[in-house]
Design an enzyme around this catalytic site. Structure first.
Site, mmCIF file in Angstrom:
data_model
loop_
_atom_site.group_PDB
_atom_site.id
_atom_site.type_symbol
_atom_site.label_atom_id
_atom_site.label_comp_id
_atom_site.label_asym_id
_atom_site.label_seq_id
_atom_site.Cartn_x
_atom_site.Cartn_y
_atom_site.Cartn_z
ATOM 1 N N GLU A 429 0.839 -1.194 0.000
ATOM 2 C CA GLU A 429 0.000 0.000 0.000
ATOM 3 C C GLU A 429 0.880 1.253 0.000
ATOM 4 O O GLU A 429 1.666 1.470 0.910
ATOM 5 C CB GLU A 429 -0.882 -0.003 1.259
ATOM 6 N N ASP A 502 -1.103 -1.057 5.660
ATOM 7 C CA ASP A 502 -0.994 -0.460 6.993
ATOM 8 C C ASP A 502 -1.982 -1.107 7.953
ATOM 9 O O ASP A 502 -3.041 -1.566 7.543
ATOM 10 C CB ASP A 502 -1.322 1.043 6.930
ATOM 11 N N ASP A 504 -4.223 -0.036 9.759
ATOM 12 C CA ASP A 504 -5.299 0.884 10.136
ATOM 13 C C ASP A 504 -6.529 0.591 9.280
ATOM 14 O O ASP A 504 -6.540 -0.360 8.499
ATOM 15 C CB ASP A 504 -4.841 2.342 9.992
ATOM 16 N N ASP A 506 -7.894 2.176 6.741
ATOM 17 C CA ASP A 506 -7.672 2.251 5.292
ATOM 18 C C ASP A 506 -6.962 1.010 4.774
ATOM 19 O O ASP A 506 -7.297 0.471 3.720
ATOM 20 C CB ASP A 506 -6.820 3.477 4.938
#
Ligand code: 0RA
Length: 642
Positions: A429, A502, A504, A506
């Protein structure tokens, strides 16, 4: 008299020896009977016991099954069926229940005239569970009494005993999986719950309760709508093209057939087929019969009612299945299971039976519901046009790549070796993390493809649009095996495709988008076990010059406890990683990419019907279910068994 009892004694011993030999074979090669000794095999034990209760329900004698996960690691299955017979078997000289527990494939000895799961994945019999259990206790209520018997690793500890008087009837089996056999001993609520829900849908009205005594969780499944409820469940929040689920059931000598189907505004097809309650992932005769009847009936209706513009127009099977949710369930006396995973129905006579039943009943439905019929045909026609557009887009893409001489995408940092079985590709990403990964990697066998921004949501787009998306195009070219009808797994350039995002929300979203894409367009990459999820650390802890990495909250707390030794003020610096980009190349290598120290999670599909629904919920139009999934799973990467 004395002679007779002596003879009985020696027969009994001989019988016991055969029993031991049979069950010993199961303990020596458990994989042959339950597939594996990991989590999958472990859960299989429960299905095996439950299947017996379901057989009793299919025969019309059982209304409720209760499955409980006990605190001590055992599982208890209770049903209100007739109870396993307790009378002494005339030839074997032992009570039926003991025979069932100690003889491989004892099932057929009792009851020949009912549907049984046989062959396929289940149906090896409860004696296999007994052989692989550290201990197993069975209780039967029958003929006014409660009986009990205990076994350890398949060996009976005592003869069947009467515990006392009791009304009613039923069977209870409690067992603890044997730690000598299984590498995984913890039962997972969600995995069992998915299968039990499915069984409740498939057996209309049957009540199945799963309770987890470890944490008090409980789910009750009972569906008066049967297969129609199943279709509604799988369809989820998608808008239906016609309100009522189309349902019909009929019996022929070859098979009992039940079908439920409904069209929605989406583009995907979700058909699941079952034979004697077993999911036939690889399809077979029943599915072939269904498909050909569906295509034929819809074309006939459209032609007859002048819904085609041109007289020679026709719809293909793919066209009439766009946006279709369908459950097809057949019951067959002696099913033959074929195929790689033994989930393909081989009985060719079933094809004609299903075809005839669907032809007849679907034609009636269309005649009686002209509005629904028109909606379905318009939808199929637009699918046909979209497919033609996709073909053109694909041709264009092929020409373009031929012009470019099949060049790999510019953003790809490829590895130097060319043996796919040794090569890995990291889908990363963001460009900045991509940069660190390129510097940190071992370039001999690790390739890096950075992906920018959000990838197109393939659940909501048709193929022509998917193909024209740059990020997806780069990924397809890099992986090398094409998509859809042209997909060829043998052309895969890497046997490990590792998604690195990541930790998180997203990141979780991008990961789900990628998984949806693979599941939809390159499913065998997943079933072959080529797709993985990287596991980057959440925290870095520094104590003096030493660095530690924590991959979960618990691990971080453990480190802090260890450093503090009960003292205040530990002198530990804690840094939370918000993204992969915060790690430098050598940290990224050490924590997430080095095969000697990293963990990566292989993506598997535990239950394809649930997986399908999960993706629909996540990637469809509804926002709420998507949020639910991400917050539930983002923290527990291990549970990402989509
Ligand atoms: C064979 C015959 C009969 C019952 C069963 C099997 C039976 C097995 C299991 C296993 C778990 N629960 C079960 N419930 C029933 C009954 C034959 C009769 O009563 O005539």
């Amino acid at each position: 008299m004395a002679k007779k009892s002596q003879k009985k004694q020696s027969e009994y011993t001989a019988g016991q020896i055969t029993v031991l030999k049979g069950l010993d074979a199961v303990r020596k090669r458990p994989g042959m009977y339950i597939g594996s000794t990991s989590a999958r095999g472990l859960h299989h034990l429960v299905y095996e016991v439950v299947d017996n209760s379901i057989d009793e329900a299919m025969a019309g004698f059982c209304t409720e099954v209760q499955v409980s996960l006990m605190k001590d690691g055992s599982v208890r299955v209770i049903d209100d069926g007739r109870g396993i017979p307790v009378d002494v078997h005339p030839e074997e000289g032992v009570p039926g229940v003991e025979l069932a527990m100690t003889t491989l494939h004892a099932g057929g000895k009792f009851d020949k005239d009912s549907y049984k799961v046989s062959g396929g994945l289940h149906g090896v019999g409860v004696s296999v569970v007994n052989a692989l259990a550290e201990w197993l206790e069975v209780e039967v209520v029958r003929g006014g009494k409660r009986y009990h018997q205990r076994f350890e690793r398949g060996v009976k500890k005592k003869d069947l005993e009467v515990m006392g008087k009791e009304k009613g009837s039923g069977t209870q089996v409690v067992f603890h999986p044997d730690p000598e056999i299984f590498t995984e001993l913890i039962f997972q609520f969600d995995i069992l719950n998915d299968r039990l829900r499915e069984l409740a849908f498939l057996n209309r009205g049957l009540k199945i309760v799963l309770s987890d005594e470890r944490d008090g969780l409980e789910e009750v499944h009972q569906y008066e709508g049967g297969l129609s409820s199943f279709v509604e469940y799988v369809r989820g929040k998608r808008k239906a093209l016609h309100e009522e689920v189309i349902y019909f059931g009929a019996s022929k000598k070859e098979a009992d057939v039940e079908v439920a189907l409904q069209y929605n505004e989406g583009f995907r097809e979700q058909t699941s087929t079952f034979v004697n309650n077993i999911n036939t992932h690889e399809g077979g005769a029943h599915l072939t019969g269904f498909k050909s009847a569906l295509t034929r009936t819809i074309n006939d209706y459209a032609r007859k009612n002048k819904l085609f513009k041109k007289s020679d127009e026709s719809l293909s099977g793919d066209d009439v299945r766009e946006g279709l949710t369908c459950i097809l369930s057949v019951k067959v006396m002696e099913p033959q299971f074929e195929g790689q995973t033994k989930t393909k129905l081989g009985n060719s006579e079933v094809r004609g039976a299903v075809e005839a039943i669907v032809n007849e009943n679907l034609a009636v439905f269309l005649e009686e519901n002209p509005k629904a019929a028109k909606a379905v045909i318009e939808k199929s026609l637009s699918a046909k046009w979209a497919r033609e557009a996709a073909r053109k887009a694909r041709d264009l893409a092929r020409k373009k790549s031929a012009l470019e001489g099949g060049v790999l995408p510019g953003k790809l940092a490829d590895c130097s070796i060319s043996d796919p079985s040794l090569s890995e590709i990291y889908l990363v990403e963001g460009d900045s993390a991509g940069g660190s990964a390129k510097q940190g990697r071992d370039r001999s066998f690790q390739a890096i493809l950075p992906l920018k921004g959000k990838i197109l949501n393939v659940e909501k787009a048709r193929t022509d649009k998917i193909l024209s998306n740059d990020e997806i195009g780069a990924m397809i070219t890099a992986i090398g095996c094409g998509i859809g009808e042209e997909f060829d797994i043998d052309k895969a350039r890497y046997h490990k495709i590792i998604i690195m995002t990541d930790a998180d929300v997203d990141g979780a979203h991008i990961r789900t988008l990628l998984l949806t894409f693979f599941y939809r367009e390159m499913e065998s990459l997943i079933t072959q076990g080529y797709v993985y999820i990287a596991n980057p650390p959440l925290y870095q802890l520094k104590k003096g010059k030493k660095e530690y990495y924590a991959y979960s909250e618990e691990e971080r707390e453990e480190y802090i406890d260890r450093f503090s030794n009960g003292k205040e003020g530990t002198g530990v610096q804690v840094q939370r990683y918000k993204g992969l980009g915060e790690m430098n190349p050598s940290q990224l290598w050490k924590t997430t990419m080095d095969p000697d120290s990293r963990t990566i999670h292989q993506v598997t599909v535990e239950n394809s019907t649930t997986a399908e629904k999960t993706f629909r919920d996540l990637m469809g139009d509804e926002v709420q279910p998507r949020k639910d999934f991400i917050t539930k799973h983002a923290k527990y990467v291990k549970n990402l068994d989509v």
